[in-house]
Design a protein around this motif. Sequence first.
Motif, PDB file in Angstrom:
ATOM      1  N   SER A 134       1.902  -3.591   6.751  1.00  0.00           N
ATOM      2  CA  SER A 134       2.254  -2.537   5.805  1.00  0.00           C
ATOM      3  C   SER A 134       1.257  -2.425   4.651  1.00  0.00           C
ATOM      4  O   SER A 134       0.661  -3.407   4.216  1.00  0.00           O
ATOM      5  CB  SER A 134       3.653  -2.772   5.247  1.00  0.00           C
ATOM      6  OG  SER A 134       3.708  -4.027   4.598  1.00  0.00           O
ATOM      7  N   VAL A 135       1.101  -1.192   4.163  1.00  0.00           N
ATOM      8  CA  VAL A 135       0.205  -0.917   3.045  1.00  0.00           C
ATOM      9  C   VAL A 135       0.955  -1.163   1.736  1.00  0.00           C
ATOM     10  O   VAL A 135       1.800  -0.373   1.338  1.00  0.00           O
ATOM     11  CB  VAL A 135      -0.339   0.528   3.114  1.00  0.00           C
ATOM     12  CG1 VAL A 135      -1.154   0.852   1.872  1.00  0.00           C
ATOM     13  CG2 VAL A 135      -1.177   0.710   4.363  1.00  0.00           C
ATOM     14  N   ASN A 136       0.640  -2.289   1.129  1.00  0.00           N
ATOM     15  CA  ASN A 136       1.208  -2.670  -0.162  1.00  0.00           C
ATOM     16  C   ASN A 136       0.541  -3.960  -0.609  1.00  0.00           C
ATOM     17  O   ASN A 136      -0.090  -4.652   0.183  1.00  0.00           O
ATOM     18  CB  ASN A 136       2.733  -2.875  -0.069  1.00  0.00           C
ATOM     19  CG  ASN A 136       3.122  -3.989   0.883  1.00  0.00           C
ATOM     20  OD1 ASN A 136       2.747  -3.988   2.049  1.00  0.00           O
ATOM     21  ND2 ASN A 136       3.870  -4.940   0.385  1.00  0.00           N
ATOM     22  N   ARG A 137       0.655  -4.257  -1.891  1.00  0.00           N
ATOM     23  CA  ARG A 137       0.261  -5.569  -2.397  1.00  0.00           C
ATOM     24  C   ARG A 137       1.420  -6.510  -2.102  1.00  0.00           C
ATOM     25  O   ARG A 137       2.586  -6.110  -2.144  1.00  0.00           O
ATOM     26  CB  ARG A 137      -0.004  -5.542  -3.899  1.00  0.00           C
ATOM     27  CG  ARG A 137      -1.004  -4.513  -4.350  1.00  0.00           C
ATOM     28  CD  ARG A 137      -2.431  -4.947  -4.187  1.00  0.00           C
ATOM     29  NE  ARG A 137      -3.323  -3.912  -4.710  1.00  0.00           N
ATOM     30  CZ  ARG A 137      -4.580  -3.797  -4.399  1.00  0.00           C
ATOM     31  NH1 ARG A 137      -5.152  -4.650  -3.563  1.00  0.00           N
ATOM     32  NH2 ARG A 137      -5.323  -2.834  -4.909  1.00  0.00           N
ATOM     33  N   THR A 138       1.118  -7.743  -1.798  1.00  0.00           N
ATOM     34  CA  THR A 138       2.153  -8.716  -1.481  1.00  0.00           C
ATOM     35  C   THR A 138       3.179  -8.787  -2.607  1.00  0.00           C
ATOM     36  O   THR A 138       2.832  -8.860  -3.780  1.00  0.00           O
ATOM     37  CB  THR A 138       1.527 -10.098  -1.234  1.00  0.00           C
ATOM     38  OG1 THR A 138       0.655  -9.976  -0.116  1.00  0.00           O
ATOM     39  CG2 THR A 138       2.579 -11.142  -0.939  1.00  0.00           C
ATOM     40  N   GLY A 139       4.447  -8.726  -2.229  1.00  0.00           N
ATOM     41  CA  GLY A 139       5.534  -8.804  -3.200  1.00  0.00           C
ATOM     42  C   GLY A 139       5.958  -7.461  -3.764  1.00  0.00           C
ATOM     43  O   GLY A 139       6.959  -7.376  -4.467  1.00  0.00           O
ATOM     44  N   LEU A 140       5.200  -6.398  -3.469  1.00  0.00           N
ATOM     45  CA  LEU A 140       5.542  -5.064  -3.962  1.00  0.00           C
ATOM     46  C   LEU A 140       6.031  -4.200  -2.800  1.00  0.00           C
ATOM     47  O   LEU A 140       5.749  -4.501  -1.639  1.00  0.00           O
ATOM     48  CB  LEU A 140       4.323  -4.415  -4.629  1.00  0.00           C
ATOM     49  CG  LEU A 140       3.815  -5.125  -5.893  1.00  0.00           C
ATOM     50  CD1 LEU A 140       2.561  -4.442  -6.419  1.00  0.00           C
ATOM     51  CD2 LEU A 140       4.904  -5.147  -6.972  1.00  0.00           C
ATOM     52  N   PRO A 141       6.741  -3.109  -3.105  1.00  0.00           N
ATOM     53  CA  PRO A 141       7.274  -2.265  -2.032  1.00  0.00           C
ATOM     54  C   PRO A 141       6.162  -1.647  -1.178  1.00  0.00           C
ATOM     55  O   PRO A 141       5.047  -1.421  -1.653  1.00  0.00           O
ATOM     56  CB  PRO A 141       8.044  -1.170  -2.781  1.00  0.00           C
ATOM     57  CG  PRO A 141       8.285  -1.714  -4.149  1.00  0.00           C
ATOM     58  CD  PRO A 141       7.166  -2.660  -4.435  1.00  0.00           C
ATOM     59  N   VAL A 142       6.514  -1.346   0.059  1.00  0.00           N
ATOM     60  CA  VAL A 142       5.603  -0.659   0.974  1.00  0.00           C
ATOM     61  C   VAL A 142       5.358   0.746   0.426  1.00  0.00           C
ATOM     62  O   VAL A 142       6.295   1.434   0.025  1.00  0.00           O
ATOM     63  CB  VAL A 142       6.232  -0.591   2.383  1.00  0.00           C
ATOM     64  CG1 VAL A 142       5.373   0.248   3.310  1.00  0.00           C
ATOM     65  CG2 VAL A 142       6.435  -1.989   2.945  1.00  0.00           C
ATOM     66  N   LEU A 143       4.080   1.165   0.408  1.00  0.00           N
ATOM     67  CA  LEU A 143       3.752   2.501  -0.090  1.00  0.00           C
ATOM     68  C   LEU A 143       3.953   3.531   1.019  1.00  0.00           C
ATOM     69  O   LEU A 143       3.436   3.371   2.124  1.00  0.00           O
ATOM     70  CB  LEU A 143       2.305   2.543  -0.588  1.00  0.00           C
ATOM     71  CG  LEU A 143       1.990   1.665  -1.804  1.00  0.00           C
ATOM     72  CD1 LEU A 143       0.528   1.788  -2.195  1.00  0.00           C
ATOM     73  CD2 LEU A 143       2.885   2.026  -2.978  1.00  0.00           C
ATOM     74  N   ASP A 144       4.705   4.592   0.699  1.00  0.00           N
ATOM     75  CA  ASP A 144       4.966   5.638   1.678  1.00  0.00           C
ATOM     76  C   ASP A 144       4.471   7.000   1.213  1.00  0.00           C
ATOM     77  O   ASP A 144       4.627   7.998   1.892  1.00  0.00           O
ATOM     78  CB  ASP A 144       6.454   5.706   2.032  1.00  0.00           C
ATOM     79  CG  ASP A 144       7.339   5.938   0.817  1.00  0.00           C
ATOM     80  OD1 ASP A 144       6.819   6.221  -0.290  1.00  0.00           O
ATOM     81  OD2 ASP A 144       8.570   5.832   0.959  1.00  0.00           O
ATOM     82  N   ASN A 145       3.830   7.028   0.051  1.00  0.00           N
ATOM     83  CA  ASN A 145       3.306   8.256  -0.531  1.00  0.00           C
ATOM     84  C   ASN A 145       1.783   8.224  -0.393  1.00  0.00           C
ATOM     85  O   ASN A 145       1.134   7.308  -0.900  1.00  0.00           O
ATOM     86  CB  ASN A 145       3.735   8.334  -2.001  1.00  0.00           C
ATOM     87  CG  ASN A 145       3.154   9.515  -2.725  1.00  0.00           C
ATOM     88  OD1 ASN A 145       1.969   9.531  -3.048  1.00  0.00           O
ATOM     89  ND2 ASN A 145       3.985  10.507  -2.985  1.00  0.00           N
ATOM     90  N   LYS A 150      -3.887   6.430  -1.607  1.00  0.00           N
ATOM     91  CA  LYS A 150      -5.269   6.773  -1.946  1.00  0.00           C
ATOM     92  C   LYS A 150      -5.647   6.211  -3.318  1.00  0.00           C
ATOM     93  O   LYS A 150      -6.728   5.651  -3.494  1.00  0.00           O
ATOM     94  CB  LYS A 150      -5.464   8.289  -1.931  1.00  0.00           C
ATOM     95  CG  LYS A 150      -5.385   8.905  -0.550  1.00  0.00           C
ATOM     96  CD  LYS A 150      -5.407  10.436  -0.640  1.00  0.00           C
ATOM     97  CE  LYS A 150      -5.210  11.076   0.712  1.00  0.00           C
ATOM     98  NZ  LYS A 150      -5.123  12.545   0.642  1.00  0.00           N
ATOM     99  N   ASP A 151      -4.751   6.356  -4.297  1.00  0.00           N
ATOM    100  CA  ASP A 151      -5.026   5.857  -5.649  1.00  0.00           C
ATOM    101  C   ASP A 151      -5.161   4.341  -5.674  1.00  0.00           C
ATOM    102  O   ASP A 151      -6.034   3.792  -6.344  1.00  0.00           O
ATOM    103  CB  ASP A 151      -3.921   6.291  -6.628  1.00  0.00           C
ATOM    104  CG  ASP A 151      -3.936   7.792  -6.898  1.00  0.00           C
ATOM    105  OD1 ASP A 151      -4.924   8.467  -6.535  1.00  0.00           O
ATOM    106  OD2 ASP A 151      -2.931   8.286  -7.469  1.00  0.00           O
ATOM    107  N   LEU A 159     -11.836   3.991   4.935  1.00  0.00           N
ATOM    108  CA  LEU A 159     -11.219   5.123   5.627  1.00  0.00           C
ATOM    109  C   LEU A 159      -9.712   5.069   5.485  1.00  0.00           C
ATOM    110  O   LEU A 159      -9.085   4.032   5.717  1.00  0.00           O
ATOM    111  CB  LEU A 159     -11.582   5.102   7.127  1.00  0.00           C
ATOM    112  CG  LEU A 159     -10.934   6.173   8.002  1.00  0.00           C
ATOM    113  CD1 LEU A 159     -11.458   7.566   7.646  1.00  0.00           C
ATOM    114  CD2 LEU A 159     -11.157   5.877   9.479  1.00  0.00           C
ATOM    115  N   ILE A 160      -9.139   6.215   5.118  1.00  0.00           N
ATOM    116  CA  ILE A 160      -7.685   6.398   5.118  1.00  0.00           C
ATOM    117  C   ILE A 160      -7.402   7.624   5.971  1.00  0.00           C
ATOM    118  O   ILE A 160      -7.974   8.696   5.752  1.00  0.00           O
ATOM    119  CB  ILE A 160      -7.127   6.611   3.691  1.00  0.00           C
ATOM    120  CG1 ILE A 160      -7.354   5.353   2.832  1.00  0.00           C
ATOM    121  CG2 ILE A 160      -5.643   6.986   3.736  1.00  0.00           C
ATOM    122  CD1 ILE A 160      -7.000   5.527   1.361  1.00  0.00           C
ATOM    123  N   ILE A 161      -6.536   7.458   6.958  1.00  0.00           N
ATOM    124  CA  ILE A 161      -6.104   8.600   7.774  1.00  0.00           C
ATOM    125  C   ILE A 161      -4.803   9.120   7.167  1.00  0.00           C
ATOM    126  O   ILE A 161      -3.813   8.400   7.083  1.00  0.00           O
ATOM    127  CB  ILE A 161      -5.887   8.208   9.252  1.00  0.00           C
ATOM    128  CG1 ILE A 161      -7.182   7.651   9.868  1.00  0.00           C
ATOM    129  CG2 ILE A 161      -5.384   9.415  10.041  1.00  0.00           C
ATOM    130  CD1 ILE A 161      -8.293   8.648  10.092  1.00  0.00           C
TER     131      ILE A 161
END
Length: 193
Positions: A134-145, A150-151, A159-161
């Motif tokens: 999952s795309v997130n920093r460890t311990g933080l929520p998974v990013l879905d936006n 991108k930020d 690369l980000i699809i």
Amino acid sequence: MICRKCDEESASIASDYLRRGKVVVLPTDTVYGFSGIVDGRHYSFHTDREIARIKGTDPGKPLIQLLSKPEDLKKYTRDLVPDFLLEKWPGPLTIIVHTLAKGGEFSTTAFRCPDDDWLRKIVALCGAPIYSTSVNRTGLPVLDNIKQIKDEFGKEVPLIIDDGDMKGGVPSTIVQIDENGQVKVVREGRLKI
């Protein structure tokens, strides 16, 4: 670089980055994931270490490996995986099996065959499994936006699809096959077992 999933060349672009040992962000059938090619006969990039660095997690923490087709699992394990599990592939199910590690010892590896033709095409083009976490920093929520992704990570991955926001995405269910061939649910996710 930002590429939209709907772009005709997006799978080729993503697989090209992966084959060159780059860590990228890909949409999966569950959530956005950091991906990198798995080292093997043809590759030795250690992308799992780079993913761990980006996430800020333990570099020894195992990552899920995505397969292009269910039957590829037989290349990596001799475990007898029950048919009722394999029938759920492609899908949001991760199966942890015993694999032969370097040095001839057995270890465990988590595999998943995603329910997304585009993503399976990327894995097939790579000719090797790819990591997914999952795309997130460890311990933080998974990013879905996608804007937040991108930020937060646009300067850390080449690369980000973009497949739009994935609000309410639920990670895969994880099961493990033990030494006796029994199935144990490790994490209840999108798929109910």
